[in-house]
Design a protein around this motif. Sequence first.
Motif, short mmCIF file in Angstrom:
data_model
loop_
_atom_site.label_atom_id
_atom_site.label_comp_id
_atom_site.label_asym_id
_atom_site.label_seq_id
_atom_site.Cartn_x
_atom_site.Cartn_y
_atom_site.Cartn_z
N GLY A 1 69.08 -3.74 127.33
CA GLY A 1 68.44 -2.67 126.36
C GLY A 1 67.19 -2.56 126.35
O GLY A 1 66.40 -1.34 126.24
N ALA A 2 66.72 -3.86 126.18
CA ALA A 2 65.14 -3.64 125.79
C ALA A 2 64.30 -3.47 127.10
O ALA A 2 63.14 -2.67 126.79
N LEU A 3 64.96 -3.86 128.26
CA LEU A 3 63.95 -3.38 129.51
C LEU A 3 64.09 -1.74 129.61
O LEU A 3 63.17 -1.35 130.16
N ALA A 4 64.99 -1.08 129.30
CA ALA A 4 65.06 0.21 129.32
C ALA A 4 63.88 0.89 128.55
O ALA A 4 63.27 1.95 129.20
N ASP B 1 78.64 -19.34 126.12
CA ASP B 1 78.70 -18.21 127.38
C ASP B 1 78.63 -16.86 126.44
O ASP B 1 77.79 -15.94 126.82
N PRO B 2 79.57 -16.52 125.52
CA PRO B 2 79.64 -15.02 124.82
C PRO B 2 78.03 -14.91 124.21
O PRO B 2 77.44 -13.82 124.38
N VAL B 3 77.49 -15.85 123.76
CA VAL B 3 76.12 -15.78 123.08
C VAL B 3 75.14 -15.46 124.11
O VAL B 3 74.40 -14.36 123.89
N ILE B 4 75.07 -16.03 125.18
CA ILE B 4 74.15 -15.56 126.41
C ILE B 4 74.51 -14.36 126.96
O ILE B 4 73.74 -13.49 127.32
N ASP B 5 75.75 -14.09 126.91
CA ASP B 5 76.15 -12.42 127.48
C ASP B 5 75.66 -11.62 126.77
O ASP B 5 75.11 -10.60 127.18
N GLU B 6 75.72 -11.74 125.26
CA GLU B 6 75.23 -10.86 124.38
C GLU B 6 73.79 -10.79 124.58
O GLU B 6 73.16 -9.58 124.20
N THR B 7 73.00 -11.88 124.71
CA THR B 7 71.73 -11.93 124.95
C THR B 7 71.25 -11.03 125.97
O THR B 7 70.39 -10.06 126.19
N VAL B 8 71.91 -11.19 127.30
CA VAL B 8 71.56 -10.31 128.59
C VAL B 8 71.83 -8.91 128.25
O VAL B 8 70.97 -8.13 128.63
N THR C 1 64.52 -7.82 118.97
CA THR C 1 64.75 -8.01 117.64
C THR C 1 65.72 -6.63 117.12
O THR C 1 66.63 -6.88 116.39
N ARG C 2 65.26 -5.55 117.78
CA ARG C 2 66.02 -4.33 117.28
C ARG C 2 67.67 -4.54 117.66
O ARG C 2 68.57 -3.94 116.93
N ARG C 3 67.85 -5.31 118.74
CA ARG C 3 69.09 -5.36 119.11
C ARG C 3 69.77 -6.74 118.88
O ARG C 3 70.89 -7.21 119.40
N GLY C 4 69.17 -7.33 117.80
CA GLY C 4 69.82 -8.68 117.18
C GLY C 4 69.57 -9.83 117.79
O GLY C 4 70.23 -10.84 117.75
N VAL C 5 68.36 -9.93 118.67
CA VAL C 5 67.95 -11.21 119.27
C VAL C 5 66.51 -11.64 118.90
O VAL C 5 65.52 -10.79 119.31
N LEU C 6 66.45 -12.71 118.39
CA LEU C 6 65.06 -13.06 118.15
C LEU C 6 64.54 -14.20 118.87
O LEU C 6 65.07 -15.24 119.02
N TRP D 1 70.40 -15.68 109.94
CA TRP D 1 70.62 -14.20 109.03
C TRP D 1 69.28 -14.37 108.22
O TRP D 1 68.95 -15.34 107.65
N ASP D 2 68.64 -13.30 108.18
CA ASP D 2 67.42 -12.86 107.38
C ASP D 2 68.01 -12.35 106.00
O ASP D 2 69.08 -12.45 105.69
N LEU D 3 66.85 -12.32 105.33
CA LEU D 3 66.87 -11.90 103.68
C LEU D 3 67.90 -10.62 103.52
O LEU D 3 68.28 -10.32 102.57
N ASP D 4 67.63 -9.80 104.58
CA ASP D 4 68.25 -8.39 104.43
C ASP D 4 69.71 -8.81 105.00
O ASP D 4 70.43 -7.54 104.99
N GLY D 5 70.28 -9.68 105.26
CA GLY D 5 71.66 -9.84 105.95
C GLY D 5 71.56 -9.54 107.36
O GLY D 5 72.90 -9.62 107.92
N ASN D 6 70.51 -9.12 108.16
CA ASN D 6 70.87 -9.17 109.50
C ASN D 6 71.13 -10.45 110.18
O ASN D 6 70.56 -11.43 110.02
N ARG D 7 71.94 -10.27 111.16
CA ARG D 7 72.23 -11.45 111.94
C ARG D 7 71.57 -11.39 113.32
O ARG D 7 71.40 -10.46 113.97
N PHE D 8 70.97 -12.73 113.82
CA PHE D 8 70.14 -12.49 115.11
C PHE D 8 70.76 -14.00 115.85
O PHE D 8 71.01 -14.83 115.35
#
Length: 470
Positions: free
Chosen positions: A410-413, A398-405, A381-386, A56-63
């Motif tokens: 979205g990034a690839l688009a 598995d759920p973390v990896i699925d969220e990453t994929v 990063t925009r989509r919550g993956v650092l 979590w960053d200083l602004d409360g964003n979770r990655f």
Amino acid sequence: MSPLDPYFDRFATSRAHQARAHRLIPGGAHTYAKGDDQMPEWMPVVVDRGEGAHVWDLDGNRFIEYGQGLRAVTLGHAEPRVVAAAVRQMERGTNFSRPARVELEAAEAFLDLVGAECVKFCKDGSSATTAAVKVARAATGRDTVAMCGDHPFLSQDDWFIGTTPMDAGIPQAVKDLTVAFPYGDLGALVDVLDAHRPACVIMEAVRDESDPTDYLRACIAACRERGVVFVLDEMITGFRWSARGAQGLFGLDPDLSTFGKALANGHSVSALAGRRDLMAAGGLDTDADRVFLLSSTHGAETHGLAAAVETMRIARAEDVEGQLMRQGARLREGVAEVVRQSGAEGFVGTAGRDCNLVFYTRDPDGAASQPYRTLFLQELTRRGVLAPSFVITTAHTDPVIDETVEAVAGALAVYVRALDAGTTDGFLLGRPVQPVFRKKAGTVWTSVSRSGGDGAVSAHPRIRATPQDS
């Protein structure tokens, strides 16, 4: 409205923090690989806390975070059992004027696992590799170091940094004592050994996912034939590729080896290990000239060693290396599928062993590209993956990896649209990230502020950013 507007609010606290940091800390961070020049410009992401696979960053964003601690974490951030072991030891005292019980406990656990004869612990990998060089020089009476030039980082000390573009402040006489050879070419190594008669050869075990066993055994044999000390750098492979490192995985017997990073799941512990006859030069039971091997006030801080003991116990008991390989394979396969679906094959992809994945980014001509890498980082990063890499931990379920994929898709688009446009202009917000080593800083760190009522922005030069280092 400026396209930057969403980032004023989302990363405002991190940006303000970094504006202060750059005035007080050269480069804004104490590790070059964590510098702002390694992140998209408007997304500095200053971490407040971490747990498992997330930060979590200083602004409360979770990655979801990959490459945790530059590969230093294999069990996830704040692994409860490792934290508890460190805290228990801290409550008993962290540093004394005599050796602590945990020093022998950690040494016995380490040597039983790795298979070496002696070990000295320290706080960082550079100290371990430089100590290995010193031992080799003392044992052989030679000065030159032969290093694999294809491996990106072996030490922050002069014998290595003098071979990089960031060689300012290092005497030429020191630079001349290090020679390089390419990975995978045994003949080239033999030529270096015969021409320069080095004290040691130092290298990592691997460059890619191929099996290096025959090559590495031939390297060791060539060194032994010539009285050259062979040093295996296990900073990355140790406790990630295998609990016993590459030497255990591939059946190698290096003269010396160095470990760090994942040894204590992010706590500051590194190690120099190897043959007793070499390591004895730093001890009290030798008739040879003494070597000031490794000695520092904080070299055996008790809580770090306690964390290492628990990390090694978990690695032995729970097949950590198998979990890293399985979860890495799931990520690799998921990324490959969304890359195929997006039409980005050949432009974005993964490389490396499943437990230690990186990704590549290429421009429309198929060339490696920092602007396109930055665009990919920006959209993740925009989509919550650092994700400076795709290096995984056992906390990446598995759920973390699925969220990453899903985030990669979205990034690839966006990435594909930039490929079709032939440029990142209009897609990338700010300057590209910079390579690991470069001669000049070359970029200007900027502070961003709103200007006027129309949402326009202005960039104010502050301090030249510093280059990245591992």
